[in-house]
Design a protein around this motif. Sequence first.
Motif, PDB file in Angstrom:
ATOM      1  N   ALA A 124      -0.193   2.976  18.403  1.00 42.62           N
ATOM      2  CA  ALA A 124      -1.134   2.038  18.671  1.00 42.62           C
ATOM      3  C   ALA A 124      -1.350   0.910  17.499  1.00 42.62           C
ATOM      4  CB  ALA A 124      -2.677   2.516  19.022  1.00 42.62           C
ATOM      5  N   ASN A 125      -1.336   1.416  16.193  1.00 44.06           N
ATOM      6  CA  ASN A 125      -1.331   0.449  15.014  1.00 44.06           C
ATOM      7  C   ASN A 125       0.033   1.018  14.153  1.00 44.06           C
ATOM      8  OD1 ASN A 125      -3.819  -1.083  15.670  1.00 44.06           O
ATOM      9  ND2 ASN A 125      -4.641   0.942  15.389  1.00 44.06           N
ATOM     10  N   PRO A 126       1.093   0.590  14.513  1.00 44.68           N
ATOM     11  CA  PRO A 126       2.225   1.147  13.526  1.00 44.68           C
ATOM     12  C   PRO A 126       2.129   0.509  12.272  1.00 44.68           C
ATOM     13  CG  PRO A 126       2.939  -0.872  15.327  1.00 44.68           C
ATOM     14  CD  PRO A 126       1.567  -0.444  15.691  1.00 44.68           C
ATOM     15  N   LEU A 127       2.147   1.388  11.134  1.00 43.90           N
ATOM     16  CA  LEU A 127       2.214   1.065   9.809  1.00 43.90           C
ATOM     17  C   LEU A 127       3.127   1.573   8.892  1.00 43.90           C
ATOM     18  CD1 LEU A 127      -1.786   1.108   9.461  1.00 43.90           C
ATOM     19  CD2 LEU A 127      -0.365  -0.975   9.837  1.00 43.90           C
ATOM     20  N   ILE A 128       3.948   0.837   8.048  1.00 39.70           N
ATOM     21  CA  ILE A 128       4.612   1.292   6.978  1.00 39.70           C
ATOM     22  C   ILE A 128       3.997   1.088   5.466  1.00 39.70           C
ATOM     23  CG2 ILE A 128       6.722   1.210   5.735  1.00 39.70           C
ATOM     24  CD1 ILE A 128       7.811   0.133   8.248  1.00 39.70           C
ATOM     25  N   LYS A 129       3.939   2.107   4.732  1.00 42.59           N
ATOM     26  CA  LYS A 129       3.099   2.183   3.410  1.00 42.59           C
ATOM     27  C   LYS A 129       4.235   2.313   2.260  1.00 42.59           C
ATOM     28  CE  LYS A 129      -0.709   3.680   0.708  1.00 42.59           C
ATOM     29  NZ  LYS A 129      -1.671   4.741   0.661  1.00 42.59           N
ATOM     30  N   PHE A 130       4.092   1.239   1.426  1.00 45.79           N
ATOM     31  CA  PHE A 130       5.113   1.428   0.220  1.00 45.79           C
ATOM     32  C   PHE A 130       4.228   1.588  -0.945  1.00 45.79           C
ATOM     33  CE2 PHE A 130       6.866  -1.290   3.406  1.00 45.79           C
ATOM     34  CZ  PHE A 130       8.323  -1.230   3.313  1.00 45.79           C
ATOM     35  N   ASN A 131       4.454   2.924  -1.670  1.00 46.82           N
ATOM     36  CA  ASN A 131       3.778   3.145  -2.908  1.00 46.82           C
ATOM     37  C   ASN A 131       4.708   3.319  -4.168  1.00 46.82           C
ATOM     38  OD1 ASN A 131       1.396   3.798  -1.526  1.00 46.82           O
ATOM     39  ND2 ASN A 131       1.995   5.843  -1.169  1.00 46.82           N
ATOM     40  N   SER A 132       4.341   2.347  -5.035  1.00 53.90           N
ATOM     41  CA  SER A 132       4.925   2.407  -6.348  1.00 53.90           C
ATOM     42  C   SER A 132       4.520   3.498  -7.249  1.00 53.90           C
ATOM     43  CB  SER A 132       4.764   0.950  -7.198  1.00 53.90           C
ATOM     44  OG  SER A 132       5.277   1.006  -8.217  1.00 53.90           O
ATOM     45  N   THR A 133       5.581   4.157  -7.802  1.00 51.70           N
ATOM     46  CA  THR A 133       5.345   5.270  -8.845  1.00 51.70           C
ATOM     47  C   THR A 133       5.610   4.750 -10.309  1.00 51.70           C
ATOM     48  OG1 THR A 133       7.808   6.030  -8.513  1.00 51.70           O
ATOM     49  CG2 THR A 133       6.066   7.067  -6.985  1.00 51.70           C
ATOM     50  N   ALA A 134       5.870   3.398 -10.466  1.00 53.31           N
ATOM     51  CA  ALA A 134       6.298   2.894 -11.734  1.00 53.31           C
ATOM     52  C   ALA A 134       4.939   2.670 -12.559  1.00 53.31           C
ATOM     53  CB  ALA A 134       7.139   1.713 -11.592  1.00 53.31           C
ATOM     54  N   GLY A 135       3.889   2.253 -11.808  1.00 47.37           N
ATOM     55  CA  GLY A 135       2.812   2.038 -12.527  1.00 47.37           C
ATOM     56  C   GLY A 135       2.591   0.471 -12.667  1.00 47.37           C
ATOM     57  N   GLU A 188       1.599  -3.110  -7.156  1.00 45.78           N
ATOM     58  CA  GLU A 188       0.718  -3.088  -6.363  1.00 45.78           C
ATOM     59  C   GLU A 188       1.321  -1.938  -5.077  1.00 45.78           C
ATOM     60  OE1 GLU A 188      -2.143  -6.375  -5.234  1.00 45.78           O
ATOM     61  OE2 GLU A 188       0.002  -7.223  -5.043  1.00 45.78           O
ATOM     62  N   ASP A 189       0.502  -1.466  -4.462  1.00 51.55           N
ATOM     63  CA  ASP A 189       0.946  -0.615  -3.134  1.00 51.55           C
ATOM     64  C   ASP A 189       0.667  -1.415  -1.785  1.00 51.55           C
ATOM     65  OD1 ASP A 189       1.567   1.374  -4.915  1.00 51.55           O
ATOM     66  OD2 ASP A 189      -0.152   2.677  -4.678  1.00 51.55           O
ATOM     67  N   PHE A 190       1.495  -1.406  -0.942  1.00 48.11           N
ATOM     68  CA  PHE A 190       1.436  -2.446   0.336  1.00 48.11           C
ATOM     69  C   PHE A 190       1.570  -1.455   1.572  1.00 48.11           C
ATOM     70  CE2 PHE A 190       2.269  -5.592  -2.878  1.00 48.11           C
ATOM     71  CZ  PHE A 190       1.738  -6.754  -2.553  1.00 48.11           C
ATOM     72  N   THR A 191       0.712  -2.110   2.545  1.00 49.41           N
ATOM     73  CA  THR A 191       0.912  -1.491   3.728  1.00 49.41           C
ATOM     74  C   THR A 191       1.443  -2.729   4.513  1.00 49.41           C
ATOM     75  OG1 THR A 191      -0.539   0.298   3.538  1.00 49.41           O
ATOM     76  CG2 THR A 191       0.015  -0.440   5.754  1.00 49.41           C
ATOM     77  N   ILE A 192       2.466  -2.523   5.342  1.00 51.76           N
ATOM     78  CA  ILE A 192       2.997  -3.586   6.271  1.00 51.76           C
ATOM     79  C   ILE A 192       2.958  -3.122   7.796  1.00 51.76           C
ATOM     80  CG2 ILE A 192       4.904  -5.271   6.974  1.00 51.76           C
ATOM     81  CD1 ILE A 192       5.796  -4.795   4.163  1.00 51.76           C
ATOM     82  N   GLY A 193       2.454  -3.964   8.708  1.00 50.49           N
ATOM     83  CA  GLY A 193       2.361  -3.411  10.177  1.00 50.49           C
ATOM     84  C   GLY A 193       1.148  -4.081  10.915  1.00 50.49           C
ATOM     85  N   SER A 194       0.959  -3.405  11.942  1.00 51.93           N
ATOM     86  CA  SER A 194      -0.337  -3.972  12.495  1.00 51.93           C
ATOM     87  C   SER A 194      -1.512  -2.837  12.716  1.00 51.93           C
ATOM     88  CB  SER A 194       0.175  -4.155  14.252  1.00 51.93           C
ATOM     89  OG  SER A 194      -0.731  -4.325  15.030  1.00 51.93           O
ATOM     90  N   ASP A 195      -2.741  -3.589  12.075  1.00 47.64           N
ATOM     91  CA  ASP A 195      -3.719  -2.690  12.135  1.00 47.64           C
ATOM     92  C   ASP A 195      -4.792  -3.136  12.982  1.00 47.64           C
ATOM     93  OD1 ASP A 195      -4.641  -4.939  10.769  1.00 47.64           O
ATOM     94  OD2 ASP A 195      -5.343  -4.248   9.191  1.00 47.64           O
ATOM     95  N   GLY A 196      -4.755  -3.765  14.209  1.00 48.26           N
ATOM     96  CA  GLY A 196      -5.585  -4.419  15.004  1.00 48.26           C
ATOM     97  C   GLY A 196      -6.276  -5.681  14.748  1.00 48.26           C
ATOM     98  N   ASN A 197      -6.042  -6.292  13.408  1.00 45.77           N
ATOM     99  CA  ASN A 197      -6.038  -7.915  13.045  1.00 45.77           C
ATOM    100  C   ASN A 197      -4.884  -8.395  13.349  1.00 45.77           C
ATOM    101  OD1 ASN A 197      -8.718  -7.300  11.977  1.00 45.77           O
ATOM    102  ND2 ASN A 197      -7.934  -6.140  10.304  1.00 45.77           N
ATOM    103  N   GLY A 198      -3.866  -8.001  13.653  1.00 45.97           N
ATOM    104  CA  GLY A 198      -2.588  -8.801  13.894  1.00 45.97           C
ATOM    105  C   GLY A 198      -1.593  -8.187  12.928  1.00 45.97           C
ATOM    106  N   TRP A 199      -0.327  -8.942  12.842  1.00 45.20           N
ATOM    107  CA  TRP A 199       0.596  -8.167  11.822  1.00 45.20           C
ATOM    108  C   TRP A 199       0.363  -8.700  10.342  1.00 45.20           C
ATOM    109  CZ3 TRP A 199       3.892  -4.937  13.035  1.00 45.20           C
ATOM    110  CH2 TRP A 199       3.952  -4.573  14.549  1.00 45.20           C
ATOM    111  N   VAL A 200       0.162  -7.718   9.345  1.00 47.89           N
ATOM    112  CA  VAL A 200      -0.408  -7.682   8.364  1.00 47.89           C
ATOM    113  C   VAL A 200       0.479  -7.293   7.115  1.00 47.89           C
ATOM    114  CG1 VAL A 200      -2.740  -7.729   9.017  1.00 47.89           C
ATOM    115  CG2 VAL A 200      -1.846  -5.542   8.042  1.00 47.89           C
ATOM    116  N   VAL A 201       0.316  -7.907   6.068  1.00 50.58           N
ATOM    117  CA  VAL A 201       0.744  -7.218   4.601  1.00 50.58           C
ATOM    118  C   VAL A 201      -0.544  -7.091   3.899  1.00 50.58           C
ATOM    119  CG1 VAL A 201       2.014  -7.655   2.431  1.00 50.58           C
ATOM    120  CG2 VAL A 201       2.868  -8.580   4.538  1.00 50.58           C
ATOM    121  N   TYR A 202      -1.114  -5.795   3.728  1.00 54.30           N
ATOM    122  CA  TYR A 202      -1.995  -5.319   3.042  1.00 54.30           C
ATOM    123  C   TYR A 202      -2.021  -4.752   1.810  1.00 54.30           C
ATOM    124  CZ  TYR A 202      -6.787  -3.071   2.870  1.00 54.30           C
ATOM    125  OH  TYR A 202      -7.820  -2.543   2.569  1.00 54.30           O
ATOM    126  N   SER A 203      -2.668  -5.090   0.732  1.00 55.42           N
ATOM    127  CA  SER A 203      -2.507  -4.316  -0.655  1.00 55.42           C
ATOM    128  C   SER A 203      -3.582  -3.387  -0.426  1.00 55.42           C
ATOM    129  CB  SER A 203      -3.176  -5.325  -1.558  1.00 55.42           C
ATOM    130  OG  SER A 203      -3.043  -4.804  -3.018  1.00 55.42           O
TER     131      SER A 203
END
Length: 207
Positions: free
Chosen positions: A167-178, A181-196
């Motif tokens: 229903a809300n397909p999302l892909i999350k990118f987590n940085s282990t370098a420190g 930013e960690d990002f989520t890309i996909g659809s969260d009900g507000n449209g297609w988003v790039v979310y920090s």
Amino acid sequence: ASTGGLVTQSSTKLYWDDVNGRLGIGNNAPSSTLEIRDGALLVKHTTSDAQIKLDSALASQGGINFLSAGVEKSVLYRSANSVDLRVYGDTVNADIMTWDTTNGRVGIRTTSPSTILHVAGDTRISATSTTAFQIQSSSTVFSVDTVTGRVGIGTAAPGRQLELNDANPLIKFNSTAGGEEDFTIGSDGNGWVVYSDTDSAYRLVVN
């Protein structure tokens, strides 16, 4: 009966060794309590289940040894002080497979499976159909289509190289370098988003 208490009937067919308490079928020098040579053993019950039973003390092992030209190659056995069944391979000098009958688990190259199927080592799946590999629990599916080279999450028939079906397909990118930013890309009900995920802010919204 022959002299010495040995019972024979054409000694090449049936031979009783009274000295050692052994019966030979097809040979006149049995090395075990019962030895059948150049023949087969058939256990048949016409009205119920036919069974072969191995009964040994719990502290001992009971099993079937498979030999070739008198040399042991593998063993199917119950391990001592356990109700587990195991397959032992002489070539690798180790237990190859374990059936944990207490917990209903199978272990390959491990004698202590922690899940229903526990494989300790490299695993390869060769396909004979389009879907070579699929994991399904209720409606959740992970599948690999070996013909098209596509991977599906939430679908058994992916239409692209990677397809997420939710229903809300999302892909999350987590940085282990420190410091990244960690990002989520996909659809969260507000449209297609790039979310920090770092500061909980939208970087891009397409609707």
